[in-house]
Motif scaffolding. Structure first.
Motif, PDB file in Angstrom:
ATOM      1  N   GLU A   7     -23.022 -63.721 -51.717  1.00 30.03           N
ATOM      2  CA  GLU A   7     -23.049 -62.640 -50.722  1.00 30.03           C
ATOM      3  C   GLU A   7     -24.098 -62.911 -49.654  1.00 30.03           C
ATOM      4  O   GLU A   7     -23.876 -62.614 -48.473  1.00 30.03           O
ATOM      5  N   ALA A   8     -25.234 -63.485 -50.028  1.00 25.99           N
ATOM      6  CA  ALA A   8     -26.272 -63.788 -49.045  1.00 25.99           C
ATOM      7  C   ALA A   8     -25.783 -64.806 -48.021  1.00 25.99           C
ATOM      8  O   ALA A   8     -26.167 -64.752 -46.845  1.00 25.99           O
ATOM      9  N   GLU A   9     -24.931 -65.726 -48.434  1.00 24.32           N
ATOM     10  CA  GLU A   9     -24.383 -66.708 -47.495  1.00 24.32           C
ATOM     11  C   GLU A   9     -23.474 -66.022 -46.477  1.00 24.32           C
ATOM     12  O   GLU A   9     -23.438 -66.404 -45.301  1.00 24.32           O
ATOM     13  N   ARG A  10     -22.738 -64.985 -46.897  1.00 24.94           N
ATOM     14  CA  ARG A  10     -21.915 -64.228 -45.959  1.00 24.94           C
ATOM     15  C   ARG A  10     -22.783 -63.453 -44.967  1.00 24.94           C
ATOM     16  O   ARG A  10     -22.497 -63.406 -43.772  1.00 24.94           O
ATOM     17  N   VAL A  11     -23.855 -62.836 -45.487  1.00 25.11           N
ATOM     18  CA  VAL A  11     -24.774 -62.110 -44.608  1.00 25.11           C
ATOM     19  C   VAL A  11     -25.402 -63.072 -43.603  1.00 25.11           C
ATOM     20  O   VAL A  11     -25.539 -62.754 -42.408  1.00 25.11           O
ATOM     21  N   HIS A  12     -25.758 -64.272 -44.056  1.00 26.74           N
ATOM     22  CA  HIS A  12     -26.369 -65.286 -43.199  1.00 26.74           C
ATOM     23  C   HIS A  12     -25.426 -65.683 -42.068  1.00 26.74           C
ATOM     24  O   HIS A  12     -25.828 -65.772 -40.898  1.00 26.74           O
ATOM     25  N   LEU A  13     -24.142 -65.899 -42.407  1.00 27.69           N
ATOM     26  CA  LEU A  13     -23.157 -66.260 -41.380  1.00 27.69           C
ATOM     27  C   LEU A  13     -22.991 -65.137 -40.369  1.00 27.69           C
ATOM     28  O   LEU A  13     -22.995 -65.374 -39.149  1.00 27.69           O
ATOM     29  N   LEU A  14     -22.863 -63.891 -40.861  1.00 27.41           N
ATOM     30  CA  LEU A  14     -22.679 -62.757 -39.959  1.00 27.41           C
ATOM     31  C   LEU A  14     -23.900 -62.572 -39.059  1.00 27.41           C
ATOM     32  O   LEU A  14     -23.762 -62.237 -37.870  1.00 27.41           O
ATOM     33  N   PHE A  15     -25.087 -62.804 -39.600  1.00 26.97           N
ATOM     34  CA  PHE A  15     -26.312 -62.693 -38.797  1.00 26.97           C
ATOM     35  C   PHE A  15     -26.275 -63.643 -37.608  1.00 26.97           C
ATOM     36  O   PHE A  15     -26.572 -63.253 -36.469  1.00 26.97           O
ATOM     37  N   TRP A  16     -25.900 -64.904 -37.850  1.00 25.00           N
ATOM     38  CA  TRP A  16     -25.909 -65.879 -36.761  1.00 25.00           C
ATOM     39  C   TRP A  16     -24.799 -65.599 -35.743  1.00 25.00           C
ATOM     40  O   TRP A  16     -24.985 -65.805 -34.540  1.00 25.00           O
ATOM     41  N   ILE A  17     -23.640 -65.136 -36.223  1.00 29.17           N
ATOM     42  CA  ILE A  17     -22.572 -64.764 -35.286  1.00 29.17           C
ATOM     43  C   ILE A  17     -23.052 -63.653 -34.361  1.00 29.17           C
ATOM     44  O   ILE A  17     -22.863 -63.702 -33.127  1.00 29.17           O
ATOM     45  N   MET A  18     -23.696 -62.621 -34.940  1.00 29.82           N
ATOM     46  CA  MET A  18     -24.170 -61.500 -34.131  1.00 29.82           C
ATOM     47  C   MET A  18     -25.310 -61.925 -33.210  1.00 29.82           C
ATOM     48  O   MET A  18     -25.388 -61.488 -32.049  1.00 29.82           O
ATOM     49  N   THR A  19     -26.214 -62.780 -33.706  1.00 37.98           N
ATOM     50  CA  THR A  19     -27.349 -63.211 -32.895  1.00 37.98           C
ATOM     51  C   THR A  19     -26.899 -64.047 -31.703  1.00 37.98           C
ATOM     52  O   THR A  19     -27.319 -63.827 -30.554  1.00 37.98           O
ATOM     53  N   ILE A  20     -26.024 -65.013 -31.954  1.00 34.02           N
ATOM     54  CA  ILE A  20     -25.542 -65.872 -30.870  1.00 34.02           C
ATOM     55  C   ILE A  20     -24.705 -65.054 -29.879  1.00 34.02           C
ATOM     56  O   ILE A  20     -24.857 -65.176 -28.650  1.00 34.02           O
ATOM     57  N   GLY A  21     -23.822 -64.192 -30.402  1.00 34.59           N
ATOM     58  CA  GLY A  21     -23.000 -63.369 -29.521  1.00 34.59           C
ATOM     59  C   GLY A  21     -23.824 -62.447 -28.656  1.00 34.59           C
ATOM     60  O   GLY A  21     -23.576 -62.318 -27.440  1.00 34.59           O
ATOM     61  N   SER A  22     -24.823 -61.786 -29.259  1.00 29.99           N
ATOM     62  CA  SER A  22     -25.666 -60.879 -28.469  1.00 29.99           C
ATOM     63  C   SER A  22     -26.504 -61.645 -27.461  1.00 29.99           C
ATOM     64  O   SER A  22     -26.780 -61.147 -26.363  1.00 29.99           O
ATOM     65  N   GLY A  23     -26.891 -62.878 -27.790  1.00 26.02           N
ATOM     66  CA  GLY A  23     -27.637 -63.692 -26.825  1.00 26.02           C
ATOM     67  C   GLY A  23     -26.796 -64.044 -25.617  1.00 26.02           C
ATOM     68  O   GLY A  23     -27.277 -64.018 -24.467  1.00 26.02           O
ATOM     69  N   ILE A  24     -25.523 -64.371 -25.858  1.00 26.82           N
ATOM     70  CA  ILE A  24     -24.622 -64.685 -24.746  1.00 26.82           C
ATOM     71  C   ILE A  24     -24.416 -63.458 -23.858  1.00 26.82           C
ATOM     72  O   ILE A  24     -24.443 -63.545 -22.624  1.00 26.82           O
ATOM     73  N   ILE A  25     -24.217 -62.301 -24.483  1.00 22.87           N
ATOM     74  CA  ILE A  25     -24.021 -61.065 -23.710  1.00 22.87           C
ATOM     75  C   ILE A  25     -25.285 -60.728 -22.917  1.00 22.87           C
ATOM     76  O   ILE A  25     -25.212 -60.313 -21.752  1.00 22.87           O
ATOM     77  N   LEU A  26     -26.449 -60.914 -23.539  1.00 24.32           N
ATOM     78  CA  LEU A  26     -27.706 -60.665 -22.822  1.00 24.32           C
ATOM     79  C   LEU A  26     -27.833 -61.572 -21.609  1.00 24.32           C
ATOM     80  O   LEU A  26     -28.216 -61.122 -20.506  1.00 24.32           O
ATOM     81  N   ALA A  27     -27.488 -62.845 -21.781  1.00 22.85           N
ATOM     82  CA  ALA A  27     -27.566 -63.775 -20.652  1.00 22.85           C
ATOM     83  C   ALA A  27     -26.606 -63.346 -19.538  1.00 22.85           C
ATOM     84  O   ALA A  27     -26.949 -63.400 -18.339  1.00 22.85           O
ATOM     85  N   LEU A  28     -25.400 -62.891 -19.923  1.00 17.44           N
ATOM     86  CA  LEU A  28     -24.435 -62.423 -18.929  1.00 17.44           C
ATOM     87  C   LEU A  28     -24.971 -61.216 -18.163  1.00 17.44           C
ATOM     88  O   LEU A  28     -24.866 -61.152 -16.920  1.00 17.44           O
ATOM     89  N   VAL A  29     -25.578 -60.275 -18.876  1.00 15.81           N
ATOM     90  CA  VAL A  29     -26.128 -59.081 -18.228  1.00 15.81           C
ATOM     91  C   VAL A  29     -27.255 -59.457 -17.263  1.00 15.81           C
ATOM     92  O   VAL A  29     -27.347 -58.932 -16.138  1.00 15.81           O
ATOM     93  N   VAL A  30     -28.111 -60.385 -17.687  1.00 17.98           N
ATOM     94  CA  VAL A  30     -29.225 -60.809 -16.830  1.00 17.98           C
ATOM     95  C   VAL A  30     -28.701 -61.466 -15.561  1.00 17.98           C
ATOM     96  O   VAL A  30     -29.180 -61.195 -14.443  1.00 17.98           O
ATOM     97  N   VAL A  31     -27.704 -62.335 -15.718  1.00 20.31           N
ATOM     98  CA  VAL A  31     -27.139 -63.021 -14.540  1.00 20.31           C
ATOM     99  C   VAL A  31     -26.489 -62.015 -13.587  1.00 20.31           C
ATOM    100  O   VAL A  31     -26.707 -62.060 -12.359  1.00 20.31           O
TER     101      VAL A  31
END
Length: 332
Positions: free
Chosen positions: A34-58
């Motif tokens: 289960e921790a491996e699933r949480v780890h995968l979901l964490f990185w998906i959300m982190t990378i996705g939110s980083g891309i959206i943040l960069a889009l908003v800044v631009v």
């Protein structure tokens, strides 16, 4: 130049923060299914939110400093509705569905088969009573450590008879509350051998921060050997000091609160001490495990962990305290 330095500093800061999240108690170092699933979901959300943040800044930069025609387009109602309403709805919906898929929400967990190991964990004030129920119906009681075989699903039965606690072993799985009058179950499967750490994740009183535990994942054969040893009685004192310490343990009434299997001590108020000398720590991962730590705990436990149920014993001479501590340390 200043912009480059700022970006470099930000990257270094993020790297340091992430480095501080690794180790024996981190969702970024998964060691369970289960921790491996949480780890995968964490990185998906982190990378996705980083891309959206960069889009908003631009887009914000273009809206502030772009040409008049470009800024006019940003003011268009369809553009605002698309990015301000439809885009978040679509992204959050996709993330919700993906999260449910990754975490297998609603799916039956891989439960232990009949006759396999089950572990009952009780949240005490402020330590963990851990009882292993093997396939033959035997109950093997320990404290403040959870031992698991790698690759085998183990059902944890989580209870409390005092206040609400929360069992959290980040390298194994997510948090699950321990509610008085109710049994919650969590099935965990360790995927790699090693020692990690867990913590009570629900404020439960004054010593809440000192209510931790270790998780020890063994290869299957090593786990069977450990379980057989854990089920055995305490060894007989081997030296004069250990013998004297065992006598002091009984005379001082320690056995009315603590159990040492194979002796007259059969208390259930405090942790089982049958193999306490072989544990990784004392006082629920608060202290190292050695004879000096036993001495400090016996005399100063209310200072070390305020409001715990054990009184401070100041009745022993220095020699008696040494012998009692050596006896306890020998219970491996």
């Amino acid at each position: 130049m200043s912009g480059t330095l700022a970006r470099t500093g930000l990257i270094v800061l993020v790297a340091l923060l992430l480095a501080g999240c690794t180790g024996t108690q981190s969702v970024l170092s998964p060691g369970g299914v289960e921790a491996e699933r949480v780890h995968l979901l964490f990185w998906i959300m982190t990378i996705g939110s980083g891309i959206i943040l960069a889009l908003v800044v631009v887009l914000t930069g273009l809206a502030l400093f772009g040409s008049q025609s470009l800024r006019s387009r940003f003011a268009n109602e369809r553009f605002i509705t698309g990015l301000g309403l439809f885009f978040p709805v679509v992204v959050l919906t996709v993330l919700l569905v993906y999260g449910l898929f990754v975490m297998r929400a609603g799916a039956q967990s891989q439960a232990p088969e009949d006759g396999q190991l089950r572990v009952a964990i009780e949240g005490e004030l402020w330590w963990w009573r851990v009882t292993y129920l093997d396939g033959e119906g035997n109950r093997i009681t320990s404290a403040n450590e959870l031992h698991l075989p790698v690759g085998t699903p183990v059902e944890l039965a989580l209870t409390s008879d005092n206040v609400i606690h929360s069992f959290w072993a980040p390298t194994l799985a997510g948090k699950l509350d321990m509610i008085p009058g109710r049994e919650n179950t969590l099935t965990v499967t360790a995927t790699r051998a090693g020692v990690t750490r867990g913590q009570c994740a629900e404020y439960c009183g004054g010593a809440h921060a000192l209510m931790a535990f270790h998780v020890v994942a063994h290869p299957p054969q090593e786990f069977e050997a450990w379980l057989a040893h854990a089920a055995s009685p305490a060894h007989e004192p081997a030296t004069a000091q250990e013998q004297h310490g065992a006598e002091l343990f009984q005379q001082a009434g320690c056995g009315s609160c603590h159990a040492v299997r194979g002796t007259e001590a059969d208390g259930v108020i405090g942790p089982d001490l049958t193999h306490v000398g072989g544990r990784l720590s004392l006082a629920a991962a608060t202290m190292p495990n050695n004879s000096q730590a036993f001495s400090d705990w016996i005399v100063n436990n209310q200072h070390i962990k305020p409001e715990n149920k054990m009184p401070a014993y100041e009745i022993f001479t220095e020699e008696q305290l040494d012998d009692l501590s050596i006896y306890l340390d020998s219970l491996e």
